[in-house]
Scaffold this active site. Sequence first.
Site, short mmCIF file in Angstrom:
data_model
loop_
_atom_site.label_atom_id
_atom_site.label_comp_id
_atom_site.label_asym_id
_atom_site.label_seq_id
_atom_site.Cartn_x
_atom_site.Cartn_y
_atom_site.Cartn_z
N LYS A 25 15.65 21.79 -10.76
CA LYS A 25 14.90 20.54 -10.63
C LYS A 25 15.80 19.32 -11.41
CE LYS A 25 11.44 19.67 -10.00
NZ LYS A 25 10.00 19.80 -10.58
N GLU A 38 9.55 8.54 -16.27
CA GLU A 38 8.21 8.79 -16.55
C GLU A 38 7.42 8.24 -17.94
OE1 GLU A 38 6.87 12.49 -14.68
OE2 GLU A 38 9.17 12.86 -14.97
N SER A 63 14.28 21.63 -15.49
CA SER A 63 13.04 22.28 -15.61
C SER A 63 13.33 23.53 -16.66
CB SER A 63 12.40 22.66 -14.61
OG SER A 63 11.41 24.04 -14.94
N HIS A 105 0.79 -1.33 0.07
CA HIS A 105 -0.04 -0.01 0.08
C HIS A 105 0.96 1.37 0.19
CE1 HIS A 105 -3.16 -2.90 1.19
NE2 HIS A 105 -2.19 -3.30 2.23
#
Length: 508
Positions: free
Chosen positions: A281, A288, A275, A154
């Site tokens: 960043k 992804e 970024s 979980h």
Amino acid sequence: MLRERFSRPLDPAALALSESTGEDRTFLYHDLWGSIAHAEMLGRTGIVPAPVARRITLGLRAIGERAHVGRFPLRPALEDVHLNVEEALTRDIGDDGARLHTGRSRNDQVATDLLLYLRDALLDLESATDDLVDALLVQGLAPSGRTTVPGWTHLQPAQRVYWAQILGSHALRLLRDADRFARTRRSIAHCPLGSAALAGSSLPLDRAWVARSLGFEAPTPSSFDAVADRDPEVETLFDLALLSTHASQLAEELVIGAMPEVGRVRLADPFVTTSSLMPHKRNPDLAELVRAEAGPALGRLVAHLAILKGLPLSYQRDLQVGKPVLFDGVTRGLAVLRALAPMVRTATFRSPPTTGAEAPGAVELVDALVRSGMPFRRAHGEVARLVQELESSGREWGGLTRGAVADRFPMLRGFALPTASSEPDRRTTDGGSSWREVGRMLSGARRDLARSRGSIRRERARLAILRRGLRVPDRWFAGPPTGPTSRPIPGTEPGGSAARSRQRRRRR
Ligand code: ARG
């Protein structure tokens, strides 16, 4: 071409819908390979005079050589790769070229081309999957594999395990994927060539010879099934959908692990982006993208099945629409694997400090109570109450000394709670988290990996011998480099084969 029975040419809009030269470039060499085998057979059987057959195979080889140096653009006006090759051949060698298609139809031809292509594609996929497995096992066996992290259920801290168990478990899934590719490849046993349009031929074709010389076990047992069957294509798309799902799950663990709040993974610079606005960043974009590719991979399986659904026997033109779906699936699957393997290989896997949400050894404490004779459910309740008391009084599980445990549970004198780093070794069941069991899993995976690599090597050698037998150059089929990251990452090196094929595409 092929419009003698009509008074007018194909409408340009109709041609735009029907031509498939863009995707057909993918299996041009497999088409030539099949045609060379067919032409040889025509010569051997005397269906075509032997010298004519020889001129045909020479002409086909010359076309392949031209294509190999980027000088065989497929012309959309000729509809597909098959007619482009036949037209070029006839232009090159004259009327002899007009005998190539004897006893053959594009229907059995495309079915054969797809299988020849798939055998190679499945080997590439299997090998790229193995490279990812290798990266996971190398990381598992490195010192960081021996460090511990909270195992999650979980997404909540559950029990500490060795990093090696998590990495090795991803490897096991991927080994099953590699095995699925291999099984799909081995299921390709029957050669469709000689089935002609749908019903075979009245010419004395030697189908068995063609099948053997192309590396199949035998000719297909029904010409009807042969021209319509796309099972291996769909199975490959299923294999890819499941592989991409596993890759997506692994990528998600990298994305979450790389969150500073979690701090258990650090992706290497070549696999993160920044970024356009926020200069600090460090984004896991590549992971992804891998995570997302499972979506289209599943879509392709559904798309191909939907094309087939309801199709009557035998060949229907609908089948053509499945081709780019398959080719895209293979290309994207390879891209995912080839990015993920070096991403894993260069990542750093860390052991984060324990947090308040962890209670190392809580389950082992329950087990100790069980061993002292307490029913499990009561033991579970006792430890749960202890957790609750610690929590409400602002104390930490980590502060529980041996004495404090013995005060609370006198029957446990001498019991020591494990630390975060010793906890995994307490669970010694088969396949459990102890280092002994994890080590067993990793060596089993290593053995499976070696077996898979051995079978790829043997099959590649077999195919090379078959090609040599028909004087089909192996270099036509040498795709972009695969393998561990010690070699340049495909597509990143200037002038590499990926760059070359991009140039080729641009030239077209
Ligand atoms: N381009 C076609 C395909 O990919 C080849 C077969 C065409 N056959 C036909 N009868 N129109 O499926």
